[in-house]
Design an enzyme around this catalytic site. Structure first.
Site, mmCIF file in Angstrom:
data_model
loop_
_atom_site.group_PDB
_atom_site.id
_atom_site.type_symbol
_atom_site.label_atom_id
_atom_site.label_comp_id
_atom_site.label_asym_id
_atom_site.label_seq_id
_atom_site.Cartn_x
_atom_site.Cartn_y
_atom_site.Cartn_z
ATOM 1 N N ASP A 147 0.804 -1.220 0.000
ATOM 2 C CA ASP A 147 0.000 0.000 0.000
ATOM 3 C C ASP A 147 0.844 1.281 0.000
ATOM 4 O O ASP A 147 0.375 2.323 0.413
ATOM 5 C CB ASP A 147 -0.920 0.000 1.226
ATOM 6 C CG ASP A 147 -2.041 1.022 1.105
ATOM 7 O OD1 ASP A 147 -2.574 1.180 0.000
ATOM 8 O OD2 ASP A 147 -2.376 1.654 2.123
ATOM 9 N N ASP A 166 3.216 4.227 7.936
ATOM 10 C CA ASP A 166 1.955 3.770 7.340
ATOM 11 C C ASP A 166 2.075 2.370 6.756
ATOM 12 O O ASP A 166 2.080 2.172 5.547
ATOM 13 C CB ASP A 166 1.484 4.756 6.259
ATOM 14 C CG ASP A 166 0.058 4.458 5.804
ATOM 15 O OD1 ASP A 166 -0.613 3.621 6.452
ATOM 16 O OD2 ASP A 166 -0.378 5.047 4.804
#
Length: 279
Positions: A147, A166
């Site tokens: 991602d 993240d």
């Protein structure tokens, strides 16, 4: 991994009613709901993907009213003054998550083994930017993070190191057995790596299971637990990572070292291993 650009994360249990709701913004409070008519105080949060209309389930507390969270990074304001988080233009040239661009012609070009030598190395400064991109791709490959569509760094002049943040979509069930080799594309195509990084990887792999054992010991004091698996009681696993995740880490580290051996055999260590400071 000695990648100092990855902030140390700390797991924590947070009481939804007593710790979150009293300080939540009105926009955040509006996302609270009762899920499937039985679990109260579930919430979606405010983000691009936090939308029940997209079929995404909310975050719901455990029976004791707590949710598991992770403290990732807090930067003092004085550190941020004069700096900013930048989504680099280089990420559009060589996405760290490969093949996500909708331009089919450029996707085909990126699949070419010559793409890095012919295009990327002429556009991206090798030190430190391209070396950082390659290390980030290795990091994402190890944890199977699919991602990262761009990357960010804090800097006044675009020379700061890439921030490794993240990683919430890492270590999925599929990653325990199926390695997404496309994540390693920057290393495979460019065939360069910091010499210190390569030597550290070799040291981590000096014995079978040494890498995963180190990760297990480092995470054993954290309260975070892995996602629930259908058919298994939560009490059946208490570590942050499951056994399959740990096995996958060792397997993928072996793949990285094999790719490095291929690069060195084909190009020589002088071209592949780069003396470069860490940022």
């Amino acid at each position: 991994l000695d990648m100092r650009r990855a902030p140390i994360s700390v797991g924590r249990r947070i009481d939804v009613v007593n710790e979150i709701m009293p300080v939540a913004t009105p926009e955040f409070l509006d996302t609270f709901t009762t899920y499937e008519n039985k679990t109260k105080n579930c919430f979606y949060g405010t983000c691009n993907y936090c939308d029940p209309a997209k079929g995404i389930s909310p975050i719901c507390p455990f029976a004791d009213g707590t949710v598991e969270g992770v403290m990732i990074l807090i930067l003092p304001k004085k550190f941020l003054d004069g700096s900013k988080v930048i989504v680099s233009r280089f990420a559009t040239l060589f996405p760290i998550v490969a093949w996500t661009n909708e331009d089919k012609d450029r996707m085909e070009n990126m699949k070419s083994k010559d793409y890095c030598d012919a295009i990327v190395k002429s556009e991206v400064p090798i030190q430190p930017r391209l070396l950082d991109i390659i290390e980030t791709s290795i990091f994402d490959f190890l944890i199977q993070n699919t991602d990262r569509h761009s990357y960010e760094f804090i800097s006044e002049d675009n020379r700061g190191g890439i921030m490794l943040i993240d990683h919430g979509k890492s270590f999925g069930l599929a990653s325990q057995e199926n390695d997404k080799m496309e994540l390693l594309t920057p290393l495979i195509q460019c065939c360069i790596l910091r010499k210190t990084t390569y030597e550290y990887f070799q040291w981590l792999s000096r014995m079978d299971g040494a890498f995963s054992d180190a990760v297990l010991r480092l995470t054993s004091v954290d309260i975070a637990t892995p996602p629930a698996i259908e058919g298994e009681a939560k009490e059946d696993y208490t570590a942050v990572l499951r056994d399959g995740d740990l096995v996958g880490l060792d397997r993928r580290m072996s793949i990285i070292l094999d790719e490095m051996k291929t690069c060195i055999d084909e190009r020589g260590s002088g071209e592949v291993l780069v003396e470069s400071p860490l940022f």
